[in-house]
Design an enzyme around this catalytic site. Sequence first.
Site, mmCIF file in Angstrom:
data_model
loop_
_atom_site.group_PDB
_atom_site.id
_atom_site.type_symbol
_atom_site.label_atom_id
_atom_site.label_comp_id
_atom_site.label_asym_id
_atom_site.label_seq_id
_atom_site.Cartn_x
_atom_site.Cartn_y
_atom_site.Cartn_z
ATOM 1 N N LYS A 58 0.824 -1.220 0.000
ATOM 2 C CA LYS A 58 0.000 0.000 0.000
ATOM 3 C C LYS A 58 0.849 1.257 0.000
ATOM 4 C CE LYS A 58 -4.203 -1.721 2.094
ATOM 5 N NZ LYS A 58 -5.125 -1.597 3.196
ATOM 6 N N LYS B 91 -5.844 -9.819 -5.231
ATOM 7 C CA LYS B 91 -6.963 -10.077 -4.316
ATOM 8 C C LYS B 91 -8.162 -9.191 -4.626
ATOM 9 C CE LYS B 91 -7.408 -8.130 -0.296
ATOM 10 N NZ LYS B 91 -7.447 -7.621 1.082
ATOM 11 N N LYS C 298 -11.984 -4.425 -1.335
ATOM 12 C CA LYS C 298 -13.107 -3.483 -1.462
ATOM 13 C C LYS C 298 -12.669 -2.055 -1.731
ATOM 14 C CE LYS C 298 -14.188 -3.943 3.273
ATOM 15 N NZ LYS C 298 -12.881 -3.711 3.901
HETATM 16 N N1 AQP Z 1 -10.499 -11.295 -1.406
HETATM 17 C C1 AQP Z 1 -10.655 -11.832 -0.203
HETATM 18 N N2 AQP Z 1 -10.752 -13.164 -0.053
HETATM 19 C C2 AQP Z 1 -10.934 -13.715 1.169
HETATM 20 N N3 AQP Z 1 -11.043 -12.997 2.305
HETATM 21 C C3 AQP Z 1 -10.970 -11.666 2.201
HETATM 22 N N4 AQP Z 1 -11.044 -10.697 3.109
HETATM 23 C C4 AQP Z 1 -10.900 -9.492 2.490
HETATM 24 N N5 AQP Z 1 -10.750 -9.661 1.169
HETATM 25 C C5 AQP Z 1 -10.773 -11.010 0.956
HETATM 26 C C6 AQP Z 1 -11.248 -10.909 4.531
HETATM 27 O O1 AQP Z 1 -12.358 -10.114 4.938
HETATM 28 C C7 AQP Z 1 -12.104 -9.625 6.254
HETATM 29 C C8 AQP Z 1 -12.256 -8.136 6.305
HETATM 30 O O2 AQP Z 1 -11.400 -7.571 5.335
HETATM 31 P P1 AQP Z 1 -10.784 -6.122 5.426
HETATM 32 O O3 AQP Z 1 -11.869 -5.170 5.626
HETATM 33 O O4 AQP Z 1 -9.698 -6.122 6.433
HETATM 34 O O5 AQP Z 1 -10.025 -5.999 4.048
HETATM 35 P P2 AQP Z 1 -10.460 -5.753 2.528
HETATM 36 O O6 AQP Z 1 -11.878 -6.082 2.266
HETATM 37 O O7 AQP Z 1 -9.440 -6.414 1.716
HETATM 38 O O8 AQP Z 1 -10.417 -4.181 2.434
HETATM 39 P P3 AQP Z 1 -9.456 -3.223 1.694
HETATM 40 O O9 AQP Z 1 -9.618 -1.884 2.292
HETATM 41 O O10 AQP Z 1 -9.638 -3.344 0.208
HETATM 42 O O11 AQP Z 1 -8.113 -3.805 2.128
HETATM 43 P P4 AQP Z 1 -6.853 -3.929 1.333
HETATM 44 O O12 AQP Z 1 -6.645 -2.537 0.810
HETATM 45 O O13 AQP Z 1 -5.954 -4.338 2.416
HETATM 46 O O14 AQP Z 1 -7.019 -4.921 0.240
HETATM 47 C C9 AQP Z 1 -10.705 -10.062 6.638
HETATM 48 O O15 AQP Z 1 -10.785 -11.239 7.424
HETATM 49 C C10 AQP Z 1 -10.065 -10.376 5.327
HETATM 50 O O16 AQP Z 1 -9.053 -11.345 5.444
#
Ligand code: AQP
Length: 332
Positions: free
Chosen positions: A112, A197, A200
């Site tokens: 990031k 990945k 969101k």
């Molecule tokens: N793609 C994914 N596959 C499986 N598990 C996922 N999680 C997130 N994305 C996947 C799991 O969901 C939980 C909450 O996630 P988060 O809010 O910490 O992260 P995010 O949705 O990935 O949000 P961001 O803001 O987009 O994060 P970054 O920027 O880090 O990618 C967690 O248990 C996570 O493992």
Amino acid sequence: MTRIFSGIKPTGHLTLGNHLGAVRQWVDVDQHKSDALFCVVDLHALTVDHDPARVRRLSRQAATLLLAAGLDPARCTLFVQSHVDEHTRLSYLLECTASDGEMRRMIQYKEKSARERATGGSVRLSLLTYPVLMAADILAYSADEVPVGDDQAQHVELTRDLAVRFNQRYGHTFTVPKAVLPSVAARVMDLADPTSKMGKSHAETGGIVYLLDEPEVVRRKIMRAVTDSGSEVVYDRETRPGVTNLLEILAACIGGSPVELAEGYSSYGALKRDTAEAVLELLRPVRERHAELCADPGYVDAVLRTGAERARTLARPTVDAAYAAIGLMPPA
Ligand code: AQP
């Protein structure tokens, strides 16, 4: 009884990745077998450039969606991180336990911060220290288990290291937690780029299925998923990441093993069609319940208020014990 803690950041609309990688496990398993705490970790959403009104709106939406997905306030504790001061109180003590090198090794920080710098932005200090706040989220509740997707496993590992180090230096204070990953769909990949990945907060949204997407949009995104060269349906993350991602999603929705499901398909088209229908079937009740809950914001507020009260009661003694153990003088 096993204590569980897990959280979700209001950095965007919840995705199919969040649902399959984390939330579904919370709903179907965790809240029934454990003393489970689930948290909208809003402070973590401030680690990158943010719009205050959007974070507030997404925090409410995340809480509402978690209830819509099936979290039952009679079975678990649902609350917002910033409503419970113990998280930030403890975080500082853990900053005094962690080293800066440890923080700089975190994969999410490296990725990031590189992204921020590449677009000319500055990197917030909180992006570097956020895994410590996450450790505080978990350790404040003496959680035994942390159900997370694969991307968070490194942060739970850091949490364990900090708990062990603190306990060794200052006497036993924290439970050492462990990460629990789902057996399939631990890392749902972006449909348009199956090597990254499904996140969101990502800017390109064409390959991301949001829980509140209209059914037609979900269908279109899945039908347009990038598949691989070749035409055989084979499960292989390395050589067939696109097809493998679809098989993982399908398996997570309807059960069974992705490898065995692959044997039932001779074309990508049929696999995409079945995956789209399975996802729609999974999300339909969540969307319906979300619409009902939006009409009753007082209910959501009451759940979050009660959740924060219970969370405070649980966290306070552990955080007070950590303050005493590390050498801070108690107030008279
Ligand atoms: N793609 C994914 N596959 C499986 N598990 C996922 N999680 C997130 N994305 C996947 C799991 O969901 C939980 C909450 O996630 P988060 O809010 O910490 O992260 P995010 O949705 O990935 O949000 P961001 O803001 O987009 O994060 P970054 O920027 O880090 O990618 C967690 O248990 C996570 O493992």
